[in-house]
Write a protein that holds these residues in place. Sequence first.
Motif, PDB file in Angstrom:
ATOM      1  N   GLU A 411      -0.709   0.010  -5.756  1.00 60.10           N
ATOM      2  CA  GLU A 411      -1.148  -1.040  -6.657  1.00 60.10           C
ATOM      3  C   GLU A 411      -0.831  -2.067  -6.172  1.00 60.10           C
ATOM      4  OE1 GLU A 411       0.564   2.031  -6.170  1.00 60.10           O
ATOM      5  OE2 GLU A 411       0.164   3.705  -7.795  1.00 60.10           O
ATOM      6  N   LYS A 414      -3.232  -3.741  -4.130  1.00 61.10           N
ATOM      7  CA  LYS A 414      -4.695  -4.176  -4.932  1.00 61.10           C
ATOM      8  C   LYS A 414      -4.615  -4.487  -5.647  1.00 61.10           C
ATOM      9  CE  LYS A 414      -6.323   0.784  -3.103  1.00 61.10           C
ATOM     10  NZ  LYS A 414      -6.672   1.677  -3.426  1.00 61.10           N
ATOM     11  N   LYS A 415      -3.761  -5.121  -6.207  1.00 57.16           N
ATOM     12  CA  LYS A 415      -3.339  -6.394  -7.676  1.00 57.16           C
ATOM     13  C   LYS A 415      -3.615  -7.790  -7.200  1.00 57.16           C
ATOM     14  CE  LYS A 415      -3.037  -3.005 -11.180  1.00 57.16           C
ATOM     15  NZ  LYS A 415      -1.851  -2.043 -11.759  1.00 57.16           N
ATOM     16  N   ASP A 418      -6.988  -9.207  -5.765  1.00 57.25           N
ATOM     17  CA  ASP A 418      -7.654  -8.478  -6.889  1.00 57.25           C
ATOM     18  C   ASP A 418      -7.695  -9.984  -7.628  1.00 57.25           C
ATOM     19  OD1 ASP A 418      -9.286  -6.669  -6.080  1.00 57.25           O
ATOM     20  OD2 ASP A 418      -9.022  -5.193  -7.875  1.00 57.25           O
ATOM     21  N   THR A 423     -12.392 -10.092  -7.456  1.00 58.60           N
ATOM     22  CA  THR A 423     -13.137  -8.788  -5.929  1.00 58.60           C
ATOM     23  C   THR A 423     -13.957  -7.552  -8.145  1.00 58.60           C
ATOM     24  OG1 THR A 423     -11.563  -7.743  -5.102  1.00 58.60           O
ATOM     25  CG2 THR A 423     -13.592  -8.709  -4.419  1.00 58.60           C
ATOM     26  N   HIS A 424     -12.642  -7.419  -8.219  1.00 54.89           N
ATOM     27  CA  HIS A 424     -12.211  -6.444  -9.764  1.00 54.89           C
ATOM     28  C   HIS A 424     -13.613  -4.992  -9.116  1.00 54.89           C
ATOM     29  CE1 HIS A 424      -9.111  -8.001 -11.675  1.00 54.89           C
ATOM     30  NE2 HIS A 424      -9.702  -8.802 -11.281  1.00 54.89           N
ATOM     31  N   GLU A 427     -10.806  -0.138 -11.803  1.00 54.59           N
ATOM     32  CA  GLU A 427      -9.491  -0.609 -12.695  1.00 54.59           C
ATOM     33  C   GLU A 427      -8.466   0.009 -11.085  1.00 54.59           C
ATOM     34  OE1 GLU A 427      -7.670   2.507 -14.659  1.00 54.59           O
ATOM     35  OE2 GLU A 427      -9.743   4.141 -14.290  1.00 54.59           O
ATOM     36  N   GLY A 429      -8.393  -1.575  -7.831  1.00 51.45           N
ATOM     37  CA  GLY A 429      -8.600  -2.570  -7.030  1.00 51.45           C
ATOM     38  C   GLY A 429      -9.394  -1.985  -5.531  1.00 51.45           C
ATOM     39  N   THR A 430      -8.997  -3.094  -4.596  1.00 47.41           N
ATOM     40  CA  THR A 430      -9.494  -2.483  -3.582  1.00 47.41           C
ATOM     41  C   THR A 430      -8.992  -3.168  -2.432  1.00 47.41           C
ATOM     42  OG1 THR A 430     -11.893  -3.305  -2.364  1.00 47.41           O
ATOM     43  CG2 THR A 430     -11.338  -4.442  -4.465  1.00 47.41           C
TER      44      THR A 430
END
Length: 633
Positions: A411, A414-415, A418, A423-424, A427, A429-430
């Motif tokens: 997590e 990803k955050k 982001d 990119t968002h 919720e 992230g990616t």
Amino acid sequence: MKDWDRLITVEQMEEATASLLENAEKVGADTWQQRSKNQSPHCGFGEAGTCCRICSMGPCRITPKAPRGICGCDVHGIVGRNYLRFTAGGTATHSDHGREIMHTLHQTREGGNYQVKDPEKLIRIAKEWGVETEGKDIYDLAHEMAEIGLMEYGKPFGHQKFTDRAHPHTQELWDKADLRPRAIDREVVQSLHMTHMGCSSEAEALIHQSIRSGLADGWGGSMMGTEFSDVMFGTPKVMDTEANIGVMDKDMVNIIVHGHDPSLSEMIVHYAQDPEMIALAKSVGAKGINIAGVCCTANEVAMRHGIPMAGNFLNQENVVLTGACEAIVVDIQCIFPALGPLSKCFHTKFITTSDIARIPDSEFYRFSAETAGENAKAIVKMAVENFVNRKPELVNIPNQKTKARVGYAVETIKKTLDGVCNTHVDEMGTLKPLADVVKAGVLRGAVAMVGCNNPKVRPDTAHIELMKKMLKNDIIVVVTGCSAQAAAKAGLMDPDAKEFCGEGLKRVCELVGIPPVLHMGSCVDISRMMILASDLAKDWGCNISQLPLCGCAPEWMSEKAVSIGNYVVGTGINTYLGVDPYSKGSSEVTELLQGETGVKQWCEANYTVELDIEKLGDLMIEDIEAKRAALGI
Ligand code: BF8
Ligand code: SF4
């Protein structure tokens, strides 16, 4: 004492250990360095995996003159059975840690010893498991989830719920090869059943079950351990802390937490901050209470509270040898029985807390969820009161300390990405930005470095040298377990440690504000790495086995490490070992694990065993470059 060093070499760490061994000599203490010499050379049959003692007609040892055991089992059956038993031990151990976490979850209550600190994560997993969450009290939901999770251990039908998270292609492979794990206990029990006298002696069947048992660990018990620890104790966030033996403080009461289950260490950390305890420490002449961690517990408390990491597996005696350790408090796994007699040579209290790890010459405080608060307080109090028994002439804390930035849960990764790339997508992230920098070649790929120390390898050298080699080649490194502490002790988790990086990796670290080695947690948290790989493949649009990614355990030693290796390979990630898993005695087992048939055919990945660390590193880089070429990037 100077505040910290930016980088510390293995040679400097060895000097520090040498000075601690002088302390050992002064008090007549025995250490692993000596015991390792006493045990050499090791038994050749044991090392090759060619000794069988699973029935009392044996022990049978395979030689050219005696190619079969008394029952007629050949070398492949014997090596295969030993490998499966080794794996089952690891799966049972990791997964039982997960089970303990589920029991603790069942004991959570508002205002209680254990609480739900990450309700969003609990709700997210509940939805994933198809559990109704609307309008439900969070603690009712926690208890319901605990019961469902506990059923994952013994349910008669169906497969591990978390395997549904895996990349769809991975799931297809598992189903095709009949490798999707069922109930965790069933996989462990079947492994023991298969290896009973007169059951399986076919290498392929034994290795197949080894992989399935490993997958029950990685995508079952370990993953539950990780996910629900996050629910109770908080999902790790980026934290700055310190590492190496110099984190111990001669003016403070030093309490070392060692083991694995955060249910214990969290409570000790909490009570060490209790004003009443701090006042008590001051009343006995200390400046305060200093908690530091060893082994996986160090990772757990570092990434949730910024507690410093004193060392890894082969440093556990060092913390006592400083003469400044008031108490070493342990729960389960990787605890040297040597700590019993060693602690008696000093004023150190060696405190065991779990029925699972009962050790002679320790003081036993049975720790349970219901009484955790009072247990922890009593332990902290005992440690503080022990400060006055310290022998100042024996105090020797080597002056070595580094900075470390820790706590990169999936997590968080990803955050963090982001936050930089904006990119968002959703919720959660990616990992698309990560995929993009790898596709562009700014990063060549990633290596997951994990596992223990082993006296067979010069401690920490393999971890540290391999990490440096990867960084230089623009390969980002993610770490867990004792490999994480090796990195931290050397200073490789310092965000300023960029001199080892190639240009591409250096740019990424500067842009994103990360250290070149990312701390993902303890050994159960290798499940985080599986999710990372799976999600990266999904965001990339390829299969896991196509990613320029590999796993590496260069100094591994435990059964858990073999179980982990099996699930990493079983998830489609080539894995590189610096110590042989007692398999070299069988050409068939070696082929099934390291060749083109067996696990490679089932799961599209296999093992490489290479004791020459330089070569092991070259092979990983070749592998990553070959994966890139195959993807056309
Ligand atoms: O589970 S890396 S020595 S401490 S087994 Fe043990 Fe190995 Fe360390 Fe954690 Ni993992
Ligand atoms: Fe020997 Fe067979 Fe018994 Fe193993 S199971 S100890 S090989 S007789």
